[in-house]
Design a protein around this motif. Structure first.
Motif, PDB file in Angstrom:
ATOM      1  N   GLU A 171      -2.121   2.695  -0.954  1.00  0.00           N
ATOM      2  CA  GLU A 171      -3.393   2.580  -0.264  1.00  0.00           C
ATOM      3  C   GLU A 171      -3.811   3.959   0.213  1.00  0.00           C
ATOM      4  O   GLU A 171      -2.962   4.793   0.557  1.00  0.00           O
ATOM      5  N   CYS A 172      -5.111   4.205   0.223  1.00  0.00           N
ATOM      6  CA  CYS A 172      -5.631   5.517   0.559  1.00  0.00           C
ATOM      7  C   CYS A 172      -6.893   5.358   1.407  1.00  0.00           C
ATOM      8  O   CYS A 172      -7.632   4.381   1.256  1.00  0.00           O
ATOM      9  N   LYS A 173      -7.112   6.353   2.272  1.00  0.00           N
ATOM     10  CA  LYS A 173      -8.323   6.374   3.087  1.00  0.00           C
ATOM     11  C   LYS A 173      -8.795   7.805   3.247  1.00  0.00           C
ATOM     12  O   LYS A 173      -8.023   8.680   3.652  1.00  0.00           O
ATOM     13  N   HIS A 218      -7.212   0.298  -2.324  1.00  0.00           N
ATOM     14  CA  HIS A 218      -5.967   0.133  -3.077  1.00  0.00           C
ATOM     15  C   HIS A 218      -6.091   0.797  -4.446  1.00  0.00           C
ATOM     16  O   HIS A 218      -7.105   0.642  -5.130  1.00  0.00           O
ATOM     17  N   GLU A 227       1.534   6.485   8.661  1.00  0.00           N
ATOM     18  CA  GLU A 227       0.737   6.891   7.510  1.00  0.00           C
ATOM     19  C   GLU A 227       1.025   8.339   7.141  1.00  0.00           C
ATOM     20  O   GLU A 227       1.365   9.155   7.996  1.00  0.00           O
ATOM     21  N   TRP A 271      -9.946   1.963   3.923  1.00  0.00           N
ATOM     22  CA  TRP A 271      -8.745   1.881   3.093  1.00  0.00           C
ATOM     23  C   TRP A 271      -9.073   1.212   1.760  1.00  0.00           C
ATOM     24  O   TRP A 271      -9.790   0.209   1.708  1.00  0.00           O
ATOM     25  N   ARG A 330      -0.694   5.236   2.538  1.00  0.00           N
ATOM     26  CA  ARG A 330       0.333   4.337   3.055  1.00  0.00           C
ATOM     27  C   ARG A 330       0.763   3.370   1.947  1.00  0.00           C
ATOM     28  O   ARG A 330       0.107   3.261   0.908  1.00  0.00           O
TER      29      ARG A 330
END
Length: 437
Positions: free
Chosen positions: A301-303, A368, A277, A366, A425
């Motif tokens: 994708e993000c967190k 999208h 990541e 996570w 990611r």
């Protein structure tokens, strides 16, 4: 023309009155804003009392919803494959009509039955994709789904691909491309059917209820366009309209920062984790692609690793400058427990230009993000749900802070402040210019 104000049309008027609240928190570089601006009921048997009568102007929906219903989001496996929803099941957000017709939403379907012939089409254009849509037509109906279309196509052999919905005695029955190729399929009226159509370069492949019924190669392929739903004759309903962009290539290899330019003098620390990541922490800074992109579809994708963290994806940036581009915001905070009131523009909104109409993502999880930039039109989806739809109507300028920038630029990921701790990611992009206009 007089207009009958049904409950739904009144709601849309209220929506239009809300407007877009600009967010001026210190997310990007300090500069002033410029030029701101599946259903259980059968929709074919629902009473006509809630229909929107033909409006004085083409149907449009505001970028912000009042009392927005809870969205039905796509399943995790669909999101992982890159699918987005083009119809939220409740509103016509992201669609516009170019004729006077009674387009409306009934029982989680888009329905039309009368008015001037024409299209309800997406406000956004798309290039290569897979499209899924379910439809049901009354007996005698002639309708269609238009692919790569202009808003008002005149010639079905040059302006679009018309995927027909018509009786078996029609020269181009259901499953056919009008004036291009006839399909051999049976689809009696009055039932729900599912289309899956792949538009990829010069090839159009159509499946009806999972069975391939057409494979067409265009000697002069269309490269992109809107998706349209047609009123021709009779009543028709559409639901579960979903799209998956094709032609995606990776922007991040999951091992190192190859293909990206770092700025060691800035406070942000960009690293690649053992899990592959991309993580950014600490203070303000940026990570910039070596490649330049103008019109594209971007998915990632993000967190966020804490509540209400702030970041952004900048695009069409002037290379080497300090986050000088359009910004698609990342911020999952919202006010007073109301997800329609983003705390700072909202994830998927365009900072200082248009707030997200709803905060869909949650922190510490996570999510999208899909971003499409096509000329002056820009739109974003979070977890498959469209949250923004904006056109930059300012005069052209090479600097996006001062006007419309169409020139390709870099993509930047932002480190916002000392609290920043955000991971990314599966960053992928489809460069539409490389496939032609």
């Amino acid at each position: 023309m007089s207009v009958h104000h049904s409950p739904l049309s009144a709601a849309i008027c209220a929506i239009l009155a809300v407007g877009v609240a600009a967010a001026f928190a210190s997310c990007g570089p300090a500069s002033p804003p410029q030029g701101e601006n599946r259903a259980s009921a059968d929709p074919l048997t629902v009473t006509e009392s809630a229909a929107i009568q033909p409006p004085a102007d083409p149907v449009t929906v505001s970028s912000v919803e009042a009392s927005a219903p809870e969205p039905v989001l796509l399943a995790a496996e669909d999101l992982a494959e890159g699918w987005i929803s083009l119809f939220d099941g409740h509103t016509l957000f992201g669609w516009t009509a170019d004729s006077q017709a009674d387009w409306r939403v009934e029982a989680s379907s888009i329905v039309v039955s009368s008015g001037e012939k024409g299209l309800l089409h997406t406000t956004t254009q798309f290039a290569d994709y897979v499209l899924r849509v379910e439809f049901r037509a009354e007996q005698g109906t002639n309708s269609g789904i238009f692919l790569h279309t202009s808003p008002q196509p005149q010639d079905m052999t040059t302006d679009c691909y018309e995927l027909n919905i018509a009786e078996a005695d029609n020269p181009f029955p259901t499953g056919s491309l009008v004036h291009r190729q006839k399909a051999d399929a049976e689809a009696p009226s009055g039932q729900w059917y599912a289309y899956e159509v792949t538009v990829d370069g010069d090839r159009v492949v159509v499946k009806l209820n999972g069975q391939q019924v057409l494979d067409y190669t265009d000697p002069k392929p269309l490269r992109r366009g809107h998706i349209g739903l047609q009123l021709n004759t009779g009543k028709v309903a559409f639901r579960n309209i979903r799209l998956k962009p094709l032609g995606m290539t990776s922007l991040f290899n999951g091992r190192d920062l190859s293909g990206w330019k770092t700025y060691p003098d800035m406070a942000s620390k960009f690293t690649v984790t053992d899990g592959g990541e991309l993580n950014v922490q600490d203070g303000r800074g940026q990570l910039e692609t070596e490649g330049r992109y103008g019109d594209f579809a971007l998915q990632l994708e993000c967190k966020t690793h804490a509540s209400s963290l702030n970041s952004g994806v900048f695009f069409r940036c002037i290379p080497g400058e300090d986050m000088n581009g359009y910004e698609c915001q990342i911020h999952n905070g919202f006010r007073d427990g109301d997800r329609t009131q983003p705390q700072d523009c909202g994830t998927g909104g365009f900072f200082r230009r248009q707030n997200a109409r709803r905060v869909v993502a949650d922190d510490l999880t996570w999510f999208h993000l899909t971003l499409i930039a096509d000329g002056p039109r820009m739109a974003a989806w979070v977890n498959g749900y469209q949250v923004s739809d904006w056109t930059d109507d300012r005069p052209p300028h090479e600097n996006p802070r001062k006007g419309l920038r169409l020139e390709p630029g870099t993509i930047m990921i932002q480190g916002h402040d000392p609290t920043t701790n955000i991971s990314f990611r599966h960053l992928q992009i489809a460069d539409w210019v490389s496939r032609g206009r």
